[in-house]
Design a protein around this motif. Structure first.
Motif, PDB file in Angstrom:
ATOM      1  N   GLY A 111       0.810  -1.220   0.000  1.00  0.00           N
ATOM      2  CA  GLY A 111       0.000   0.000   0.000  1.00  0.00           C
ATOM      3  C   GLY A 111       0.835   1.257   0.000  1.00  0.00           C
ATOM      4  N   VAL A 112       1.911   1.259   0.757  1.00  0.00           N
ATOM      5  CA  VAL A 112       2.813   2.418   0.771  1.00  0.00           C
ATOM      6  C   VAL A 112       3.398   2.643  -0.616  1.00  0.00           C
ATOM      7  N   LEU A 113       3.832   1.575  -1.262  1.00  0.00           N
ATOM      8  CA  LEU A 113       4.384   1.710  -2.617  1.00  0.00           C
ATOM      9  C   LEU A 113       3.321   2.146  -3.620  1.00  0.00           C
ATOM     10  N   LEU A 114       2.090   1.708  -3.398  1.00  0.00           N
ATOM     11  CA  LEU A 114       1.005   2.143  -4.281  1.00  0.00           C
ATOM     12  C   LEU A 114       0.845   3.652  -4.230  1.00  0.00           C
ATOM     13  N   GLY A 115       1.013   4.225  -3.052  1.00  0.00           N
ATOM     14  CA  GLY A 115       0.870   5.677  -2.900  1.00  0.00           C
ATOM     15  C   GLY A 115       2.092   6.460  -3.310  1.00  0.00           C
ATOM     16  N   PHE A 116       3.256   5.786  -3.422  1.00  0.00           N
ATOM     17  CA  PHE A 116       4.495   6.517  -3.681  1.00  0.00           C
ATOM     18  C   PHE A 116       5.175   6.122  -4.987  1.00  0.00           C
ATOM     19  N   ALA A 117       5.171   4.841  -5.309  1.00  0.00           N
ATOM     20  CA  ALA A 117       5.850   4.360  -6.519  1.00  0.00           C
ATOM     21  C   ALA A 117       5.040   3.225  -7.138  1.00  0.00           C
ATOM     22  N   PRO A 118       3.878   3.536  -7.725  1.00  0.00           N
ATOM     23  CA  PRO A 118       2.975   2.487  -8.211  1.00  0.00           C
ATOM     24  C   PRO A 118       3.551   1.598  -9.305  1.00  0.00           C
ATOM     25  N   LEU A 119       4.358   2.135 -10.199  1.00  0.00           N
ATOM     26  CA  LEU A 119       4.944   1.308 -11.257  1.00  0.00           C
ATOM     27  C   LEU A 119       5.943   0.312 -10.672  1.00  0.00           C
ATOM     28  N   PHE A 120       6.689   0.755  -9.680  1.00  0.00           N
ATOM     29  CA  PHE A 120       7.624  -0.135  -9.006  1.00  0.00           C
ATOM     30  C   PHE A 120       6.857  -1.244  -8.290  1.00  0.00           C
ATOM     31  N   LEU A 121       5.739  -0.882  -7.680  1.00  0.00           N
ATOM     32  CA  LEU A 121       4.885  -1.884  -7.031  1.00  0.00           C
ATOM     33  C   LEU A 121       4.376  -2.894  -8.058  1.00  0.00           C
ATOM     34  N   LEU A 122       3.937  -2.418  -9.218  1.00  0.00           N
ATOM     35  CA  LEU A 122       3.430  -3.312 -10.260  1.00  0.00           C
ATOM     36  C   LEU A 122       4.486  -4.333 -10.661  1.00  0.00           C
ATOM     37  N   PHE A 123       5.711  -3.867 -10.803  1.00  0.00           N
ATOM     38  CA  PHE A 123       6.820  -4.770 -11.122  1.00  0.00           C
ATOM     39  C   PHE A 123       6.966  -5.847 -10.052  1.00  0.00           C
ATOM     40  N   LEU A 124       6.904  -5.452  -8.784  1.00  0.00           N
ATOM     41  CA  LEU A 124       7.057  -6.408  -7.685  1.00  0.00           C
ATOM     42  C   LEU A 124       5.873  -7.372  -7.613  1.00  0.00           C
ATOM     43  N   VAL A 125       4.685  -6.883  -7.976  1.00  0.00           N
ATOM     44  CA  VAL A 125       3.511  -7.762  -8.015  1.00  0.00           C
ATOM     45  C   VAL A 125       3.711  -8.856  -9.058  1.00  0.00           C
ATOM     46  N   VAL A 126       4.269  -8.489 -10.202  1.00  0.00           N
ATOM     47  CA  VAL A 126       4.553  -9.476 -11.250  1.00  0.00           C
ATOM     48  C   VAL A 126       5.534 -10.524 -10.726  1.00  0.00           C
ATOM     49  N   VAL A 127       6.574 -10.065 -10.045  1.00  0.00           N
ATOM     50  CA  VAL A 127       7.542 -10.995  -9.442  1.00  0.00           C
ATOM     51  C   VAL A 127       6.844 -11.914  -8.448  1.00  0.00           C
ATOM     52  N   PHE A 128       5.977 -11.332  -7.625  1.00  0.00           N
ATOM     53  CA  PHE A 128       5.243 -12.093  -6.611  1.00  0.00           C
ATOM     54  C   PHE A 128       4.376 -13.169  -7.264  1.00  0.00           C
ATOM     55  N   VAL A 129       3.618 -12.780  -8.279  1.00  0.00           N
ATOM     56  CA  VAL A 129       2.682 -13.719  -8.921  1.00  0.00           C
ATOM     57  C   VAL A 129       3.429 -14.849  -9.628  1.00  0.00           C
ATOM     58  N   ILE A 130       4.511 -14.524 -10.316  1.00  0.00           N
ATOM     59  CA  ILE A 130       5.293 -15.558 -11.008  1.00  0.00           C
ATOM     60  C   ILE A 130       5.854 -16.557  -9.998  1.00  0.00           C
ATOM     61  N   THR A 131       6.401 -16.045  -8.896  1.00  0.00           N
ATOM     62  CA  THR A 131       6.951 -16.924  -7.863  1.00  0.00           C
ATOM     63  C   THR A 131       5.859 -17.773  -7.237  1.00  0.00           C
ATOM     64  N   LEU A 132       4.692 -17.161  -7.019  1.00  0.00           N
ATOM     65  CA  LEU A 132       3.574 -17.903  -6.444  1.00  0.00           C
ATOM     66  C   LEU A 132       3.142 -19.035  -7.370  1.00  0.00           C
ATOM     67  N   TYR A 133       3.094 -18.767  -8.658  1.00  0.00           N
ATOM     68  CA  TYR A 133       2.702 -19.809  -9.615  1.00  0.00           C
ATOM     69  C   TYR A 133       3.714 -20.950  -9.632  1.00  0.00           C
ATOM     70  N   LEU A 134       4.978 -20.616  -9.568  1.00  0.00           N
ATOM     71  CA  LEU A 134       6.016 -21.637  -9.646  1.00  0.00           C
ATOM     72  C   LEU A 134       6.106 -22.486  -8.383  1.00  0.00           C
ATOM     73  N   TYR A 135       5.889 -21.833  -7.215  1.00  0.00           N
ATOM     74  CA  TYR A 135       6.159 -22.539  -5.957  1.00  0.00           C
ATOM     75  C   TYR A 135       4.949 -22.680  -5.029  1.00  0.00           C
ATOM     76  N   SER A 136       3.838 -22.046  -5.355  1.00  0.00           N
ATOM     77  CA  SER A 136       2.589 -22.222  -4.600  1.00  0.00           C
ATOM     78  C   SER A 136       2.679 -21.780  -3.145  1.00  0.00           C
ATOM     79  N   MET A 137       3.590 -20.861  -2.831  1.00  0.00           N
ATOM     80  CA  MET A 137       3.766 -20.410  -1.453  1.00  0.00           C
ATOM     81  C   MET A 137       3.729 -18.890  -1.371  1.00  0.00           C
ATOM     82  N   ILE A 138       2.781 -18.352  -0.625  1.00  0.00           N
ATOM     83  CA  ILE A 138       2.703 -16.909  -0.436  1.00  0.00           C
ATOM     84  C   ILE A 138       3.925 -16.414   0.321  1.00  0.00           C
ATOM     85  N   SER A 139       4.369 -17.186   1.292  1.00  0.00           N
ATOM     86  CA  SER A 139       5.530 -16.781   2.096  1.00  0.00           C
ATOM     87  C   SER A 139       6.770 -16.616   1.224  1.00  0.00           C
TER      88      SER A 139
END
Length: 214
Positions: A111-139
């Motif tokens: 949320g902080v990144l959404l308010g300050f650096a939304p494009l950077f957050l979007l990039f990290l969300v992509v990283v998060f989703v790809i990792t989640l798909y590959l390994y099935s772990m939110i942690s």
């Protein structure tokens, strides 16, 4: 004086234990006594269901966004929004309203990144989703995204990619936030090493965690 007021508001916003209160008031369930015992989004999903989990995620994220926007709301230009947002993350991690035992800071940090650096957050969300798909772990996805965030703030400004220039304060805060997220996931990391981490029912589970999907 306004800066101190914003810091206090940000901390109090972060201190709202969304999942804990939703569980107690609407489900008559204490999240601390179920699942991982954590009051954040993941355990809320696991214990209370998708609706409660999604509401918890949205509110926890908006806590960080609102905190980052406080300088704009107060008309203060002498302080970085990322710094004020940091206090919401601290509040979420060590909440005044929940005996200083809070969540793992992922949603509020987003949320902080959404308010300050939304494009950077979007990039990290992509990283998060790809990792989640590959390994099935939110942690693991959270830890990987936090680690990538640190590497990115050190490298991207050199190429003008997403981050147009080096910002020492932003860099330091990102490193601090990532450190908080990784440390808060230390128990998860231990379980991952022995292949016993909780899974989500999506993705490839490439690390072959043995626990059944919820």
């Amino acid at each position: 004086m306004k800066i101190l007021v914003m810091i206090l508001i940000a901390y109090l916003l972060g201190s709202i234990p969304t999942g804990l209160w939703i569980g107690k008031f609407f489900y008559h369930t204490n999240l601390r006594e179920h699942g991982s015992g954590n009051t954040g989004t993941t355990n809320t999903f696991r214990v209370l269901g998708a609706k409660a989990g999604m509401i918890t995620f949205i509110i926890d994220m908006l806590k960080g966004t609102l905190a980052a926007l406080l300088p704009l709301i107060f008309g203060v230009t002498g302080v970085s929004p990322i710094l004020i947002g940091l206090f919401a993350i601290i509040g979420h991690t060590f909440p005044l309203f929940a005996q200083f035992k809070g969540g793992k800071a992922v949603a509020t940090s987003a949320g902080v990144l959404l308010g300050f650096a939304p494009l950077f957050l979007l990039f990290l969300v992509v990283v998060f989703v790809i990792t989640l798909y590959l390994y099935s772990m939110i942690s693991l996805s959270s830890v990987v995204a936090a680690s990538v965030a640190v590497v990115s703030v050190l490298i991207f400004p050199a190429f003008g990619f997403l981050l147009p220039h080096y910002d020492l304060l932003f860099t330091l805060v990102i490193i601090l936030i990532a450190g908080i997220i990784i440390v808060r996931h230390k128990d998860n990391i231990t379980r991952i090493k022995v292949h016993k981490e909780n899974l989500v029912p999506w993705g490839l589970n490439l690390s072959h965690q043995e626990q059944k999907k919820n």
